[in-house]
Design an enzyme around this catalytic site. Structure first.
Site, PDB file in Angstrom:
ATOM      1  N   LEU A 147      76.985  10.142   8.617  1.00 35.08           N
ATOM      2  CA  LEU A 147      76.375   9.590   9.829  1.00 35.08           C
ATOM      3  C   LEU A 147      76.684   8.100   9.842  1.00 35.08           C
ATOM      4  O   LEU A 147      76.756   7.465   8.789  1.00 35.08           O
ATOM      5  CB  LEU A 147      74.854   9.777   9.816  1.00 35.08           C
ATOM      6  CG  LEU A 147      74.300  11.206   9.850  1.00 35.08           C
ATOM      7  CD1 LEU A 147      72.784  11.178   9.705  1.00 35.08           C
ATOM      8  CD2 LEU A 147      74.695  11.920  11.140  1.00 35.08           C
ATOM      9  N   ASP A 148      76.832   7.541  11.027  1.00 27.39           N
ATOM     10  CA  ASP A 148      77.032   6.097  11.129  1.00 27.39           C
ATOM     11  C   ASP A 148      75.838   5.352  10.545  1.00 27.39           C
ATOM     12  O   ASP A 148      74.724   5.879  10.505  1.00 27.39           O
ATOM     13  CB  ASP A 148      77.177   5.682  12.595  1.00 27.39           C
ATOM     14  CG  ASP A 148      78.559   5.961  13.130  1.00 27.39           C
ATOM     15  OD1 ASP A 148      79.445   6.289  12.343  1.00 27.39           O
ATOM     16  OD2 ASP A 148      78.736   5.859  14.358  1.00 27.39           O
ATOM     17  N   ARG A 149      76.050   4.133  10.182  1.00 24.68           N
ATOM     18  CA  ARG A 149      74.984   3.303   9.617  1.00 24.68           C
ATOM     19  C   ARG A 149      73.743   3.294  10.501  1.00 24.68           C
ATOM     20  O   ARG A 149      72.626   3.444  10.018  1.00 24.68           O
ATOM     21  CB  ARG A 149      75.498   1.860   9.432  1.00 24.68           C
ATOM     22  CG  ARG A 149      74.452   0.913   8.847  1.00 24.68           C
ATOM     23  CD  ARG A 149      74.965  -0.510   8.880  1.00 24.68           C
ATOM     24  NE  ARG A 149      75.143  -0.966  10.264  1.00 24.68           N
ATOM     25  CZ  ARG A 149      75.722  -2.103  10.602  1.00 24.68           C
ATOM     26  NH1 ARG A 149      76.199  -2.907   9.668  1.00 24.68           N
ATOM     27  NH2 ARG A 149      75.832  -2.446  11.878  1.00 24.68           N
TER      28      ARG A 149
END
Length: 316
Positions: A147-149
């Site tokens: 998942l993105d930050r």
């Protein structure tokens, strides 16, 4: 979407006429979006990139027709030794002897990368689950997808190599269901629909992805309207593929970028909304347990910062 993802990158190619004469390092940066040219050059120095079965002698090698290019590892030798265990809080939604599901907080990077070896989910996992250290041949021990930050929500992690391999195979076969909640700009007219558009690296900005037919991969996102507001729409999204930034790129393409997205949206918040990241949350996860064969279904409610937005419909 967010680097939400993913299916493991392809690591071998046979060169066609389209890429004849292209530098090896340039070719690989277009094929593997997680690697910089500097990382590829280090991998060449490590002997980890093969041309026709032999270690490439230089990163500037000009590719020839029918060359067989193989990348044996995606992690430069200098990187792994810099990753250390760090005790950090983790929201564990599910765990057993084979796997873990984390409700990842927004702001946490999933795994280390060259130049960023601390304060990631992997650092925290190494501290809590020491057995993962035996898998640490790269910077992503146990990681099945990402998942993105600034995307929160459910993330699947394997505790051993056999489970990791089995879950990755499920991911490749589209057998793991991942659903997200996103608040988007504008009112979406269709009740449900699908976005089928290939995604590749943006040639004008290598840090971003875009819809393109050049060096791209198939990407399919399904959406369903959960709630329409005066200026926004809450969507439930399901991924059929797991490309880098897929949801965010696809929603931008249909004119409804994710609220608060500084990269693919306006990044501006209007109508009194206060939010410090994009409104995107990995909400539901469904998969078959590789050991027991049981169906595992999990859900993570919206975190407080996102739920508070929906609790003020007068601003939406």
């Amino acid at each position: 979407m967010n680097k939400d993802t993913t299916t493991p990158p392809q690591t071998s190619w046979t060169i066609t006429e389209e890429h004849v004469g292209t530098r090896l390092d340039r070719f690989l940066t277009t094929q593997i979006d997680t690697l910089s040219r500097a990382s590829i050059q280090q991998l060449v120095s490590d002997g980890a990139i093969l041309i026709n079965g032999k270690a490439a002698s230089k990163s500037g090698y000009a590719l020839r027709l029918n060359d067989r290019v193989q990348v044996q590892t995606l992690i430069p030798s200098s990187a792994v030794k810099n990753v250390v265990a760090q005790v950090m809080p983790l929201d564990i939604v599910y765990e057993d002897a084979d796997l873990i599901v984390i409700n990842k907080a927004a702001g946490m990077v999933v795994h280390p990368a060259p130049g960023h070896y601390e304060d990631t989910l992997v650092n925290a996992l190494l501290a809590r689950y020491p057995e993962l250290k035996s898998q640490q041949e790269d910077l992503r021990p146990g990681i099945v997808h990402r998942l993105d930050r600034d995307t929160s929500g459910l993330l699947l992690v394997a505790r051993n190599l056999q489970t990791q391999a089995a879950l990755i195979e499920q991911m490749k076969a589209h057998q793991i269901e991942k659903r997200y909640l996103a608040l988007v700009e504008g009112v979406v007219s269709l009740d449900r629909g699908s976005i089928d558009a290939p995604i590749g690296r943006d040639p004008r900005n290598r840090q971003q992805m875009t819809i393109t037919s050049i060096d791209s991969k198939e990407a399919v996102t399904h959406f369903k309207v959960q709630e329409r507001y005066q200026h926004h729409t809450l969507l439930l999204l399901q991924l059929e593929t797991g490309r880098t930034h897929q949801i965010r790129v696809h929603l931008k393409a249909i004119g409804h970028p994710v609220v608060g997205d500084p990269t693919y949206g306006t990044g501006r918040l209007r109508y009194g909304i206060t939010l410090h990241r994009q409104f995107l949350h990995a909400y539901q996860l469904r998969f078959t347990h590789p050991t027991t064969g049981a169906t595992v279904e999990l859900e993570a409610p919206l975190p407080e910062d996102l739920q508070s937005i929906l609790d003020q419909p007068e601003f939406l």
